[in-house]
Design a protein around this motif. Structure first.
Motif, PDB file in Angstrom:
ATOM      1  N   ALA A  75     -13.021 -30.301 152.534  1.00  0.00           N
ATOM      2  CA  ALA A  75     -13.372 -31.533 153.343  1.00  0.00           C
ATOM      3  C   ALA A  75     -12.736 -32.558 152.393  1.00  0.00           C
ATOM      4  O   ALA A  75     -12.728 -32.729 151.352  1.00  0.00           O
ATOM      5  N   ASN A  76     -12.431 -33.774 153.021  1.00  0.00           N
ATOM      6  CA  ASN A  76     -12.222 -34.944 152.535  1.00  0.00           C
ATOM      7  C   ASN A  76     -13.173 -36.112 153.034  1.00  0.00           C
ATOM      8  O   ASN A  76     -13.342 -36.215 154.315  1.00  0.00           O
ATOM      9  N   ILE A  77     -13.777 -36.649 151.973  1.00  0.00           N
ATOM     10  CA  ILE A  77     -14.933 -37.428 152.397  1.00  0.00           C
ATOM     11  C   ILE A  77     -14.852 -38.832 151.775  1.00  0.00           C
ATOM     12  O   ILE A  77     -14.838 -39.200 150.501  1.00  0.00           O
ATOM     13  N   PRO A  78     -14.527 -40.054 152.379  1.00  0.00           N
ATOM     14  CA  PRO A  78     -14.756 -41.284 151.706  1.00  0.00           C
ATOM     15  C   PRO A  78     -16.095 -41.527 151.495  1.00  0.00           C
ATOM     16  O   PRO A  78     -17.122 -41.075 151.899  1.00  0.00           O
ATOM     17  N   ARG A  79     -16.467 -42.481 150.461  1.00  0.00           N
ATOM     18  CA  ARG A  79     -17.500 -42.978 150.274  1.00  0.00           C
ATOM     19  C   ARG A  79     -18.197 -44.047 151.045  1.00  0.00           C
ATOM     20  O   ARG A  79     -17.751 -44.992 151.282  1.00  0.00           O
ATOM     21  N   ARG A  80     -19.378 -43.592 151.499  1.00  0.00           N
ATOM     22  CA  ARG A  80     -20.019 -44.900 152.466  1.00  0.00           C
ATOM     23  C   ARG A  80     -21.589 -44.631 152.327  1.00  0.00           C
ATOM     24  O   ARG A  80     -22.036 -43.598 152.898  1.00  0.00           O
ATOM     25  N   VAL A  81     -22.240 -45.498 151.884  1.00  0.00           N
ATOM     26  CA  VAL A  81     -23.808 -45.424 151.802  1.00  0.00           C
ATOM     27  C   VAL A  81     -24.366 -45.794 152.977  1.00  0.00           C
ATOM     28  O   VAL A  81     -24.193 -46.908 153.416  1.00  0.00           O
ATOM     29  N   VAL A 262     -28.112 -45.990 141.718  1.00  0.00           N
ATOM     30  CA  VAL A 262     -27.141 -45.584 142.499  1.00  0.00           C
ATOM     31  C   VAL A 262     -27.495 -44.794 143.671  1.00  0.00           C
ATOM     32  O   VAL A 262     -28.510 -43.947 143.357  1.00  0.00           O
ATOM     33  N   GLN A 263     -27.010 -44.919 145.051  1.00  0.00           N
ATOM     34  CA  GLN A 263     -27.386 -43.942 146.091  1.00  0.00           C
ATOM     35  C   GLN A 263     -26.379 -42.830 145.975  1.00  0.00           C
ATOM     36  O   GLN A 263     -24.940 -43.656 146.174  1.00  0.00           O
TER      37      GLN A 263
END
Length: 265
Positions: A75-81, A262-263
């Motif tokens: 998987a390729n996952i951009p960081r987004r909270v 951090v979340q």
């Protein structure tokens, strides 16, 4: 921040087995990522049934006959909270003692050590205390070891560190849970486990191992403890894990200040 994660399991299935996988990233469709899950028995594709568990955990269940079972996930996952709504039932659930986090037994230790602390100061103190009291030793704990046994042994692996954190925080009336994650920067590379604590309306990551930056981690599964977050559960049948490989990389590995809230995202 973009994270690329991969895992591969090779299993020797010796009798027809009903198994559940927890290797897929949580909420990949919501975070704008991409992924691929391939399951093959002796080179032939096998179907899986995707099930939604709590906190966007995604399970994949399948039945397989004897043979060599290969599971590959990428998987390729951009960081987004994403903001997580507060569920009062979850607050209760993550204050209770659980299979691996015996907060009722840890109460005297927690109160004697952290009685004057609360909020973010308590999180920092518990993470630091666990990180300095335990030695990280691969293979040092049994699958049945809980937080109390870990404290007595003074050694363990990431899940043991997380269980002790969770147990101590729950004993101090702070809701705490376990998250399994892909962790870029982790060495040696593997699936990783961290504690999340509910403070000031947010679930904040506490990782007493400090083996990888928290902000680059990718959530896989979330639950009371390792019983809810295992990457492989055998419901019936028999098999052996022949090999396991995990990789997780990020385009720019961040510095992790343990004092920073951090979340997971």
């Amino acid at each position: 921040m973009n994270r690329d994660v991969n895992s591969e399991l090779v299993l020797d299935v010796t009798s027809t087995a009903d198994i559940v996988l927890s290797v897929a990233c949580a909420d990949v469709e919501l975070s704008g990522g991409s992924e691929e899950l391939i399951v093959e028995l002796d080179g032939e594709s096998l179907p899986t049934l995707e099930l939604q568990d709590r906190h966007s955990t995604r399970l994949h269940r399948l039945t397989t006959g004897p043979g060599e079972l290969k599971i590959r996930y990428s998987a390729n996952i951009p960081r987004r909270v994403e903001p997580e709504s507060v569920d009062e039932a979850d607050i209760i659930r993550y204050l209770r003692p659980s299979r691996y986090c015996e907060s009722d037994s840890l109460g005297p230790t927690a109160f004697a050590t952290f009685a004057d602390l609360s909020g973010s100061q308590l999180l920092e103190a518990v993470g630091s205390w666990v990180g300095t009291k335990l030695f990280y030793v691969s293979g040092s704990s049994l699958p049945t070891d809980g937080a109390v046994r870990t404290l007595l042994a003074r050694e363990g692996v990431c899940r043991d560190f997380a269980h002790l954190c969770i147990g101590l925080l729950r004993a101090m009336n702070v809701p705490a849970r376990l998250a399994s994650v892909y962790a870029p920067g982790l060495s040696p590379m593997d699936f990783h486990a961290v504690c999340e604590a509910h403070v000031d309306g947010r679930w904040l990551v506490v990782d007493p191992t400090t083996l990888a930056p928290r902000s680059s981690m990718v959530r896989i599964a979330t639950g009371r403890d390792a019983a809810d977050t295992a990457f492989l559960t055998v419901l019936s049948g028999t098999l052996d894990l022949e090999s396991l490989s995990v990789t997780a990389v990020v385009d720019d590995l961040p510095y992790d200040d343990v004092r920073e809230a951090v979340q997971l995202g």
